[in-house]
Design a protein around this motif. Structure first.
Motif, PDB file in Angstrom:
ATOM      1  N   SER A 407     -63.041  -5.936  16.483  1.00 45.13           N
ATOM      2  CA  SER A 407     -62.625  -6.669  17.679  1.00 45.13           C
ATOM      3  C   SER A 407     -62.572  -8.163  17.337  1.00 45.13           C
ATOM      4  CB  SER A 407     -63.590  -6.399  18.840  1.00 45.13           C
ATOM      5  OG  SER A 407     -63.152  -7.037  20.008  1.00 45.13           O
ATOM      6  N   PHE A 408     -62.619  -9.002  18.327  1.00 47.60           N
ATOM      7  CA  PHE A 408     -62.563 -10.452  18.101  1.00 47.60           C
ATOM      8  C   PHE A 408     -63.261 -11.164  19.255  1.00 47.60           C
ATOM      9  CE2 PHE A 408     -59.031  -9.607  20.871  1.00 47.60           C
ATOM     10  CZ  PHE A 408     -58.986 -10.711  21.719  1.00 47.60           C
ATOM     11  N   TYR A 409     -63.563 -12.428  19.045  1.00 48.82           N
ATOM     12  CA  TYR A 409     -64.032 -13.306  20.109  1.00 48.82           C
ATOM     13  C   TYR A 409     -63.528 -14.713  19.821  1.00 48.82           C
ATOM     14  CZ  TYR A 409     -67.688 -15.125  16.971  1.00 48.82           C
ATOM     15  OH  TYR A 409     -68.356 -15.705  15.938  1.00 48.82           O
ATOM     16  N   GLU A 410     -63.521 -15.549  20.838  1.00 51.62           N
ATOM     17  CA  GLU A 410     -62.987 -16.911  20.726  1.00 51.62           C
ATOM     18  C   GLU A 410     -64.126 -17.916  20.711  1.00 51.62           C
ATOM     19  OE1 GLU A 410     -58.651 -16.523  22.862  1.00 51.62           O
ATOM     20  OE2 GLU A 410     -60.407 -16.912  24.115  1.00 51.62           O
ATOM     21  N   LYS A 411     -63.866 -19.043  20.030  1.00 52.84           N
ATOM     22  CA  LYS A 411     -64.901 -20.054  19.869  1.00 52.84           C
ATOM     23  C   LYS A 411     -64.238 -21.408  19.654  1.00 52.84           C
ATOM     24  CE  LYS A 411     -68.971 -21.167  17.051  1.00 52.84           C
ATOM     25  NZ  LYS A 411     -69.778 -20.770  15.870  1.00 52.84           N
ATOM     26  N   TRP A 412     -64.808 -22.429  20.314  1.00 57.95           N
ATOM     27  CA  TRP A 412     -64.338 -23.802  20.115  1.00 57.95           C
ATOM     28  C   TRP A 412     -65.020 -24.376  18.869  1.00 57.95           C
ATOM     29  CZ3 TRP A 412     -60.379 -25.883  22.695  1.00 57.95           C
ATOM     30  CH2 TRP A 412     -60.029 -25.347  23.926  1.00 57.95           C
ATOM     31  N   VAL A 413     -64.206 -24.833  17.901  1.00 59.83           N
ATOM     32  CA  VAL A 413     -64.741 -25.375  16.657  1.00 59.83           C
ATOM     33  C   VAL A 413     -63.982 -26.646  16.305  1.00 59.83           C
ATOM     34  CG1 VAL A 413     -65.493 -23.147  15.735  1.00 59.83           C
ATOM     35  CG2 VAL A 413     -63.164 -23.940  15.296  1.00 59.83           C
ATOM     36  N   SER A 414     -64.615 -27.501  15.514  1.00 60.09           N
ATOM     37  CA  SER A 414     -63.983 -28.705  14.986  1.00 60.09           C
ATOM     38  C   SER A 414     -63.741 -28.505  13.490  1.00 60.09           C
ATOM     39  CB  SER A 414     -64.868 -29.929  15.225  1.00 60.09           C
ATOM     40  OG  SER A 414     -65.024 -30.178  16.601  1.00 60.09           O
ATOM     41  N   LYS A 415     -62.499 -28.654  13.075  1.00 55.91           N
ATOM     42  CA  LYS A 415     -62.140 -28.411  11.689  1.00 55.91           C
ATOM     43  C   LYS A 415     -61.393 -29.603  11.117  1.00 55.91           C
ATOM     44  CE  LYS A 415     -61.898 -23.385  11.322  1.00 55.91           C
ATOM     45  NZ  LYS A 415     -61.044 -22.256  10.902  1.00 55.91           N
ATOM     46  N   THR A 416     -61.544 -29.760   9.807  1.00 57.74           N
ATOM     47  CA  THR A 416     -60.798 -30.782   9.090  1.00 57.74           C
ATOM     48  C   THR A 416     -59.541 -30.147   8.516  1.00 57.74           C
ATOM     49  OG1 THR A 416     -62.861 -31.903   8.539  1.00 57.74           O
ATOM     50  CG2 THR A 416     -60.903 -32.514   7.274  1.00 57.74           C
ATOM     51  N   VAL A 417     -58.393 -30.649   8.949  1.00 55.44           N
ATOM     52  CA  VAL A 417     -57.111 -30.066   8.543  1.00 55.44           C
ATOM     53  C   VAL A 417     -56.262 -31.155   7.893  1.00 55.44           C
ATOM     54  CG1 VAL A 417     -57.163 -28.295  10.327  1.00 55.44           C
ATOM     55  CG2 VAL A 417     -56.123 -30.504  10.826  1.00 55.44           C
ATOM     56  N   ASP A 418     -55.305 -30.717   7.076  1.00 57.18           N
ATOM     57  CA  ASP A 418     -54.365 -31.628   6.423  1.00 57.18           C
ATOM     58  C   ASP A 418     -53.138 -31.787   7.312  1.00 57.18           C
ATOM     59  OD1 ASP A 418     -56.068 -31.828   4.275  1.00 57.18           O
ATOM     60  OD2 ASP A 418     -55.117 -30.190   3.166  1.00 57.18           O
ATOM     61  N   VAL A 419     -52.769 -33.049   7.569  1.00 56.10           N
ATOM     62  CA  VAL A 419     -51.638 -33.351   8.443  1.00 56.10           C
ATOM     63  C   VAL A 419     -50.649 -34.208   7.667  1.00 56.10           C
ATOM     64  CG1 VAL A 419     -50.914 -34.362  10.627  1.00 56.10           C
ATOM     65  CG2 VAL A 419     -53.133 -33.251  10.462  1.00 56.10           C
ATOM     66  N   ASN A 420     -49.378 -33.862   7.762  1.00 56.40           N
ATOM     67  CA  ASN A 420     -48.323 -34.619   7.100  1.00 56.40           C
ATOM     68  C   ASN A 420     -47.826 -35.695   8.056  1.00 56.40           C
ATOM     69  OD1 ASN A 420     -46.163 -35.597   5.684  1.00 56.40           O
ATOM     70  ND2 ASN A 420     -45.303 -33.598   5.176  1.00 56.40           N
ATOM     71  N   ILE A 421     -48.137 -36.951   7.728  1.00 56.21           N
ATOM     72  CA  ILE A 421     -47.736 -38.091   8.557  1.00 56.21           C
ATOM     73  C   ILE A 421     -46.834 -38.994   7.713  1.00 56.21           C
ATOM     74  CG2 ILE A 421     -48.521 -40.068   9.895  1.00 56.21           C
ATOM     75  CD1 ILE A 421     -51.137 -38.616  10.359  1.00 56.21           C
ATOM     76  N   LYS A 422     -45.545 -38.966   8.017  1.00 57.61           N
ATOM     77  CA  LYS A 422     -44.537 -39.790   7.324  1.00 57.61           C
ATOM     78  C   LYS A 422     -44.573 -39.583   5.823  1.00 57.61           C
ATOM     79  CE  LYS A 422     -44.435 -43.352  10.888  1.00 57.61           C
ATOM     80  NZ  LYS A 422     -44.579 -44.799  11.184  1.00 57.61           N
ATOM     81  N   GLY A 423     -44.694 -38.341   5.410  1.00 57.42           N
ATOM     82  CA  GLY A 423     -44.656 -38.025   3.992  1.00 57.42           C
ATOM     83  C   GLY A 423     -45.989 -38.114   3.288  1.00 57.42           C
ATOM     84  N   TYR A 424     -47.035 -38.536   3.980  1.00 56.92           N
ATOM     85  CA  TYR A 424     -48.355 -38.651   3.377  1.00 56.92           C
ATOM     86  C   TYR A 424     -49.277 -37.599   3.988  1.00 56.92           C
ATOM     87  CZ  TYR A 424     -46.701 -43.193   1.731  1.00 56.92           C
ATOM     88  OH  TYR A 424     -46.002 -44.198   1.129  1.00 56.92           O
ATOM     89  N   ILE A 425     -50.051 -36.957   3.126  1.00 62.34           N
ATOM     90  CA  ILE A 425     -51.009 -35.946   3.576  1.00 62.34           C
ATOM     91  C   ILE A 425     -52.326 -36.634   3.905  1.00 62.34           C
ATOM     92  CG2 ILE A 425     -52.218 -33.819   2.984  1.00 62.34           C
ATOM     93  CD1 ILE A 425     -49.223 -33.483   3.314  1.00 62.34           C
ATOM     94  N   LYS A 426     -52.737 -36.503   5.169  1.00 62.86           N
ATOM     95  CA  LYS A 426     -53.993 -37.096   5.611  1.00 62.86           C
ATOM     96  C   LYS A 426     -54.874 -35.994   6.196  1.00 62.86           C
ATOM     97  CE  LYS A 426     -52.230 -41.713   6.615  1.00 62.86           C
ATOM     98  NZ  LYS A 426     -52.138 -42.783   7.625  1.00 62.86           N
TER      99      LYS A 426
END
Length: 764
Positions: A407-426
């Motif tokens: 089965s599954f359950y939902e949870k609020w979490v804070s994660k560090t993700v890579d975001v492409n902003i104007k060609g730069y990965i932040k």
């Protein structure tokens, strides 16, 4: 030569000419002409009040006929004079106008025939009469509907009374009940016995003497658990109705004033543990021109009704409790998303709701889980902390299930993700609602793992709400409570904006620090509250900015409570604003300088995620008024315009400007401030004049222990306020330095202070 005597006609003509010249002269002078008209109006009203001028209604019928005849003749002469004037004008135009050009043909000429004056007047009269007939028709329809409704009401009342008076025999009731059904003689005999027995009991009950003890004994003999179990109490409704009426009357008469009961229900529902205040500027409810900030219920009304009955020794029906609920306390709307939820509580609710959907547990919310694992009387702090001997071994009841099912359950979490902003990965930190795939056993284990933290969180929340309510309730004449919070920054707006302004970064933001402080009124001893809001262009929310925002508040409190000796603060607990070592330093070394007789300070923090209160309502009111002014065409482009417009609109909120220079040029904090281990667990910080260099840090707010000693209940540790040693961080004022370093006597008394520090302070 002798003067010739003028004739009467010449004298009249001369007088008329002089009057005409005088009127023309008056008309050429507007001021004099207006004074003359005012004089004539006053003369007319004066003559009218003296009955020298009579209206048409005050005349006799004969005089009215004569007067109307004069009016008709005058109107006739006026119309003839106007026609004669128009004929002379037309004749003059015809005689002095050259011949016109040939008229166009029928195809080129469009003749427009205008209605005559008589036709227009006639149409007006027809419209007026039709409108009157329509109004009369609507009134008659309304009267007819009311009459028909009244007739239906009395008709139904007649039939009900007729059916009530009609008394059928037991045999008639049985025959009516069995009509169209074929049953055995034994069943019919049982039914007849039942009807006869009920009729006999009813007759005997009505013949009893009108004594409460006798009737109560009769009811006790006939009623019991068996009838309740099989839901047969309705057959004895002739007694249960009187029981209900007598019980309601006897217990409700204990509280005669319904207004006092309404206020008690309102105070109960407005507690932060039962409802939460909506901070948004649009979260308002208006009724009868009364605007109130909306509050959302934390529980269902049935649960709150049970809590109210336990807390107050008053009999109150559930329907009356719902009627006395204030209109601004409403149920959360499922169609409107809630953006102020607590992470700990919401994650627990998500787990419990998922297990309820999977039919693993019977409880569907966190509150019911707590009640099932605590003592049945109430969720006490001792029970939630699992220290109660009665309920510390209780576990959550789990039904049979297959542990290996996925089965599954939902949870609020804070994660560090890579975001492409104007060609730069932040790398950015984002909060998401994650769906975790696992087995049912893992979901149950996760809930059991979170239950201790959940119970501790709920215990802290309830304790802080009750402790803060106690502090506000028992304010003395030498104490005050300050509730502070930062409102969401207000973005300045124009009534009309170009696209680059609306979507660009040109919009200026204003920082709003809202305060509600409570004190005791000297005249009548009633606890009153005042609201303040400091506005600044600086967007800093650090402890230095908080101290500058609080300075005007301290000045107002000094005027309201001159002999202030005990000061309580209430706020939420973000680590970047109110709950950190720099704020601890300000509590112990800066706030006391604003009051002469201050002996103790307490700073109380609400549990994380549950910090909404009265200051949020102040911020919502101010931002709502600002947006309303912008919608009405006003431009709010900077802080000066904001204060100029808002100050004239709010009456009960004082707005004070705090410039950015005041915050930037404020005295900096010393560089040797050390963090306190366990800051995030602290919910109360106390300072006492007896130990001015030591703060008492407590896990929860304690209203029993004094501020100058270690708490026997929630003590965490002591925080020593460091002395300011960095010469660059000293202010030019000697008075400020004395406050930072303390007097020589205090330094000698403290054994932990090095002698070198004392010499250094004397040199300064």
């Amino acid at each position: 030569m002798a003067k010739t005597k003028k004739s009467v006609d010449e004298l009249k003509w001369r007088k008329t000419e002089l009057q005409r010249l005088r009127r023309e002269k008056l008309k050429n002078n507007p001021d004099a002409y207006e004074r003359e008209k005012q004089k004539e109006r006053e003369r007319y009203h004066r003559r009218k009040s003296q009955n020298k001028i009579k209206t048409i209604k005050q005349l006799t019928p004969r005089q009215q006929r004569i007067k109307k005849k004069i009016w008709r003749n005058s109107s006739k002469r006026y119309r003839e004079k106007q026609k004669e004037k128009q004929r002379s004008i037309d004749q003059y135009i015809n005689e002095n106008t050259p011949p016109s050009t040939p008229e166009p043909g029928p195809s080129q000429l469009q003749v427009v025939v205008l209605p005559s004056r008589q036709s227009r007047v006639g149409r007006k009269i027809v419209k007026k009469n039709r409108a009157k007939v329509h109004r009369d028709n609507q009134k008659l329809k309304s009267h007819l509907m009311k009459a028909e409704a009244k007739a239906r009401k009395y008709k139904n009342r007649y039939f009900r009374l007729k059916n009530k008076i009609k008394r059928n025999s037991p045999m008639t009731k049985v025959n009516t009940l069995l009509k169209g059904h074929v049953v055995s003689a034994e069943v019919k005999k049982k039914l007849l016995f039942h009807e006869a027995l009920v009729s006999q009991i009813s007759t005997n009950y009505s013949n009893l003497p009108k004594k409460k003890s006798t009737q109560k004994y009769f009811r006790d003999v006939l009623t019991g658990k068996i009838l309740k179990k099989y839901k047969c109490m309705g057959e004895l409704n002739f007694m249960s109705y009187k029981v209900k009426r007598s019980r309601r009357y006897n217990k409700t008469t204990a509280l005669k004033n319904i207004q006092a009961l309404r206020l008690r229900v309102q105070d109960f529902l407005e507690k932060d543990i039962n409802s939460k205040l909506c901070p948004g500027k649009k979260d308002t409810v208006t009724r009868h021109k009364l605007i109130k900030q909306k509050r959302l219920l934390n529980k269902t009304l049935i649960q709150l009704y049970d809590d109210f009955r336990k807390e107050n020794a008053i009999f109150l029906s559930y329907s009356t409790f719902c009627k006395l609920k204030p209109f601004w306390i409403v149920h959360p709307n499922v169609n409107r998303r809630d953006t102020c939820l607590c992470t700990v509580c919401e994650n627990g609710e998500l787990l419990i709701r998922r297990l309820k959907i999977l039919n693993i547990i019977n409880e569907n919310c966190l509150d019911k889980v707590c009640k099932s694992m605590c003592c049945p009387e109430d969720m006490l702090e001792k029970c939630l902390s699992r220290l109660c001997n009665k309920c510390n071994k209780k576990e959550l009841e789990i039904t049979a299930y297959n542990p290996d099912d996925v089965s599954f359950y939902e949870k609020w979490v804070s994660k560090t993700v890579d975001v492409n902003i104007k060609g730069y990965i932040k790398r950015c930190k984002k909060t998401i609602k994650e769906q975790i795939q696992c087995t049912k056993r893992n979901i149950v284990d996760e809930l059991n793992k979170q239950i201790p933290n959940l119970f501790k969180h709920i215990s802290n929340r309830n304790h802080q709400y009750k402790a803060i309510d106690y502090i506000k309730k028992y304010i003395t004449d030498n104490s005050a409570v300050i509730h502070v919070d930062f409102s969401e920054n207000f973005a300045c707006k124009y009534a009309n904006e170009i696209q680059s302004m609306h979507f660009g970064g040109s919009r200026q933001q204003l920082s709003l620090h809202t305060v509600v402080f409570y004190y005791q009124n000297k005249e009548d001893g009633i606890i009153v509250s005042e609201s303040l809001c400091t506005v600044s262009e600086s967007l800093r929310h650090d402890p230095v900015a908080i101290l500058v925002h609080l300075q005007p508040v301290f000045d107002v409190i000094s005027l309201r409570v001159p002999n202030l000796s005990i000061l309580h603060f209430v706020s939420d607990g973000p680590s970047t604003q109110y709950r950190n070592c720099k704020m601890f330093y300000i509590i112990g070394s800066r706030i006391k300088n604003n009051f002469q007789n201050l002996r103790s300070i307490t700073w109380n923090y609400t549990e994380r995620g549950h910090g909404k209160g009265a200051p949020d309502g102040v911020g919502g009111v101010i931002k709502r008024i600002a947006d309303r002014l912008v919608a009405m065409g006003q431009d709010i482009e900077n802080i000066d315009k904001f204060l100029e417009l808002i100050k004239g609109m709010v009456k009960n909120i004082s707005l004070i400007k705090v410039s950015q220079e005041q915050i930037d040029n404020n005295l900096s904090l010393p560089s040797n401030i050390q963090p306190f281990k366990g800051t995030l667990q602290a919910h109360q910080v106390t300072w006492s004049q007896e130990k001015p260099h030591i703060l008492q840090i407590r896990r929860l707010t304690c209203n029993e222990c004094t501020t100058n000693k270690n708490c026997d209940h929630y003590h965490i540790g002591e925080y020593k306020i460091p002395l300011q040693l960095d010469p660059e961080s000293f202010h030019v004022s000697n008075q400020e330095d004395e406050c930072n370093l303390g007097s020589p006597s205090n330094i000698y008394e403290d054994r932990k202070i090095n002698g070198i520090l004392f010499v250094y302070s004397l040199l300064l």
